[in-house]
Design a protein around this motif. Sequence first.
Motif, PDB file in Angstrom:
ATOM      1  N   GLY A 189       0.821  -1.208   0.000  1.00 25.04           N
ATOM      2  CA  GLY A 189       0.000   0.000   0.000  1.00 25.04           C
ATOM      3  C   GLY A 189       0.854   1.256   0.000  1.00 25.04           C
ATOM      4  N   GLY A 190       1.859   1.287   0.891  1.00 23.22           N
ATOM      5  CA  GLY A 190       2.763   2.426   0.930  1.00 23.22           C
ATOM      6  C   GLY A 190       3.575   2.540  -0.343  1.00 23.22           C
ATOM      7  N   PHE A 191       4.013   1.406  -0.866  1.00 25.92           N
ATOM      8  CA  PHE A 191       4.823   1.381  -2.092  1.00 25.92           C
ATOM      9  C   PHE A 191       4.056   1.999  -3.260  1.00 25.92           C
ATOM     10  N   VAL A 192       2.851   1.513  -3.498  1.00 24.41           N
ATOM     11  CA  VAL A 192       2.060   1.969  -4.646  1.00 24.41           C
ATOM     12  C   VAL A 192       1.728   3.451  -4.532  1.00 24.41           C
ATOM     13  N   THR A 193       1.250   3.861  -3.372  1.00 21.65           N
ATOM     14  CA  THR A 193       0.826   5.249  -3.203  1.00 21.65           C
ATOM     15  C   THR A 193       1.968   6.219  -3.465  1.00 21.65           C
ATOM     16  N   PHE A 194       3.138   5.941  -2.900  1.00 20.69           N
ATOM     17  CA  PHE A 194       4.243   6.889  -3.036  1.00 20.69           C
ATOM     18  C   PHE A 194       4.965   6.758  -4.371  1.00 20.69           C
ATOM     19  N   ALA A 195       4.965   5.559  -4.965  1.00 19.48           N
ATOM     20  CA  ALA A 195       5.559   5.418  -6.294  1.00 19.48           C
ATOM     21  C   ALA A 195       4.806   6.279  -7.290  1.00 19.48           C
ATOM     22  N   ILE A 196       3.471   6.319  -7.163  1.00 22.93           N
ATOM     23  CA  ILE A 196       2.642   7.099  -8.084  1.00 22.93           C
ATOM     24  C   ILE A 196       2.613   8.574  -7.700  1.00 22.93           C
ATOM     25  N   LEU A 197       2.467   8.842  -6.421  1.00 28.27           N
ATOM     26  CA  LEU A 197       2.259  10.217  -5.970  1.00 28.27           C
ATOM     27  C   LEU A 197       3.436  11.121  -6.326  1.00 28.27           C
ATOM     28  N   TYR A 198       4.648  10.589  -6.226  1.00 27.80           N
ATOM     29  CA  TYR A 198       5.830  11.420  -6.464  1.00 27.80           C
ATOM     30  C   TYR A 198       6.601  11.009  -7.714  1.00 27.80           C
ATOM     31  N   THR A 199       5.957  10.274  -8.608  1.00 24.30           N
ATOM     32  CA  THR A 199       6.652   9.825  -9.810  1.00 24.30           C
ATOM     33  C   THR A 199       7.015  10.976 -10.739  1.00 24.30           C
ATOM     34  N   THR A 200       6.313  12.111 -10.643  1.00 27.76           N
ATOM     35  CA  THR A 200       6.641  13.249 -11.509  1.00 27.76           C
ATOM     36  C   THR A 200       7.754  14.120 -10.932  1.00 27.76           C
ATOM     37  N   GLN A 201       8.153  13.879  -9.678  1.00 28.63           N
ATOM     38  CA  GLN A 201       9.135  14.758  -9.039  1.00 28.63           C
ATOM     39  C   GLN A 201      10.462  14.838  -9.797  1.00 28.63           C
ATOM     40  N   PRO A 202      11.064  13.716 -10.219  1.00 29.18           N
ATOM     41  CA  PRO A 202      12.311  13.833 -10.975  1.00 29.18           C
ATOM     42  C   PRO A 202      12.127  14.384 -12.387  1.00 29.18           C
ATOM     43  N   LEU A 203      10.872  14.517 -12.822  1.00 26.53           N
ATOM     44  CA  LEU A 203      10.596  14.999 -14.172  1.00 26.53           C
ATOM     45  C   LEU A 203      10.364  16.513 -14.233  1.00 26.53           C
ATOM     46  N   LEU A 204      10.423  17.193 -13.091  1.00 22.64           N
ATOM     47  CA  LEU A 204      10.107  18.623 -13.071  1.00 22.64           C
ATOM     48  C   LEU A 204      10.966  19.448 -14.033  1.00 22.64           C
ATOM     49  N   PRO A 205      12.287  19.225 -14.092  1.00 18.87           N
ATOM     50  CA  PRO A 205      13.072  19.988 -15.075  1.00 18.87           C
ATOM     51  C   PRO A 205      12.633  19.730 -16.522  1.00 18.87           C
ATOM     52  N   ILE A 206      12.226  18.478 -16.820  1.00 16.00           N
ATOM     53  CA  ILE A 206      11.744  18.155 -18.169  1.00 16.00           C
ATOM     54  C   ILE A 206      10.440  18.879 -18.461  1.00 16.00           C
ATOM     55  N   PHE A 207       9.515  18.864 -17.509  1.00 14.31           N
ATOM     56  CA  PHE A 207       8.241  19.561 -17.699  1.00 14.31           C
ATOM     57  C   PHE A 207       8.465  21.062 -17.910  1.00 14.31           C
ATOM     58  N   ALA A 208       9.374  21.641 -17.138  1.00 11.64           N
ATOM     59  CA  ALA A 208       9.657  23.077 -17.258  1.00 11.64           C
ATOM     60  C   ALA A 208      10.130  23.418 -18.679  1.00 11.64           C
TER      61      ALA A 208
END
Length: 393
Positions: free
Chosen positions: A21-40
């Motif tokens: 439960g913890g694995f799935v929630t946090f894998a999805i919830l913060y999966t965009t965090q390392p992509l922020l420079p790409i999105f910018a």
Amino acid sequence: MTYIQKGTTEYIKASLALFFGGFVTFAILYTTQPLLPIFAKEFHVSAASASLTVSASTGTLAVMMLIAASLSDRIGKKNVMMMSMLLTSMLAMAMAFSPNFLSLVLARTFLGMTAAGIPSLAMAYVAEEFHPAGIGKVMGLYISGTSIGGMAGRIVTGVLTDLFSWRTALFFIGAISLLLSMIFALILPTPRHSVKKPLNGKTALRAYAVHLRNKPLMALIALGFLFMGGFVTLYNYIGFLLSEPPYSFSQSVLGFLFIVYVFGSFSSVYMGRNADLHGHALVLSISVALTVLGAVVTLVPSIVVNIIGLSLFTFGFFGCHSIASAWIGERANVNKAQASSLYLLFYYLGSSLAGTAGGYFWTHFHWLGVITFIVALLLLSFPLIGYAQKQLE
């Protein structure tokens, strides 16, 4: 009615399910965090705007957790957690097809709504179903799932983004999460200590009011804002720092930096167990001090020293979260689900509000400004811990 006892098959199944439960929630919830420079770069938005792909999710999740806790009183904790994981996984897969930045942020907003079930109820499930003597360790096991999920999600996202695209990466994370969600639904024991209640607005408000009037408990609950605010701010913007010269790291390398989450997985169990033995306030204060030290160490312009600082920061943070979660679960004598939800409301508001505010400090004061902001948040926790210790222990 008996508690789930250590050493039983039921204990193993429940622990594994909560880990998933913890694995799935946090894998999805913060999966965009390392992509922020790409999105910018791809969507031509600022660092603070790019961070909305994280903050929009955590902001709506913070509010929806209050509803999820009350809904669980009507239809049961396991049912809410199960539906939450399944819907979040499917939405994560659909999010990969977002045609523009606005639709991506909207998808992340809805994802925050569906993801609320696990974080709002897992803590209460542990507090109610497991034997009280081992709550600290079991809470640590659940939180270790969040740390490993956060780490794995970010690493896989970074590698797949370099090999294929960020869209492929997000779809893959969603598909794996859907599989784990199905396993969760099959193996988590049905709660035996919680009593279903009619869904009533006034009853729900009274349940929260009991905790809001409890000042020592609210001091602990407020810690969530400070801890998570500092944590998410650092991880939101360190990608911008390390993608610039003199580092200029690729997305895969940035993703692998999150392997330091393994220290959080160890810390959540180790510090939780020590808090059971030596007292919450002492071990929590030590964890905060380690977190502050780790943040300051990242100011040294060396990638090796930065990794050491990140490791120390992550170790300290997950210790803080594990101890505060267990302390609240033990001290909330009634309405434990609502107490957990209030803590996580502050926790994810910290992620959303402080995480976005950190963009201002990055834009105007670069990394020194970001670290100063984080340290200021963390130092505010010491008087709250002292007050709670005086009143509760």
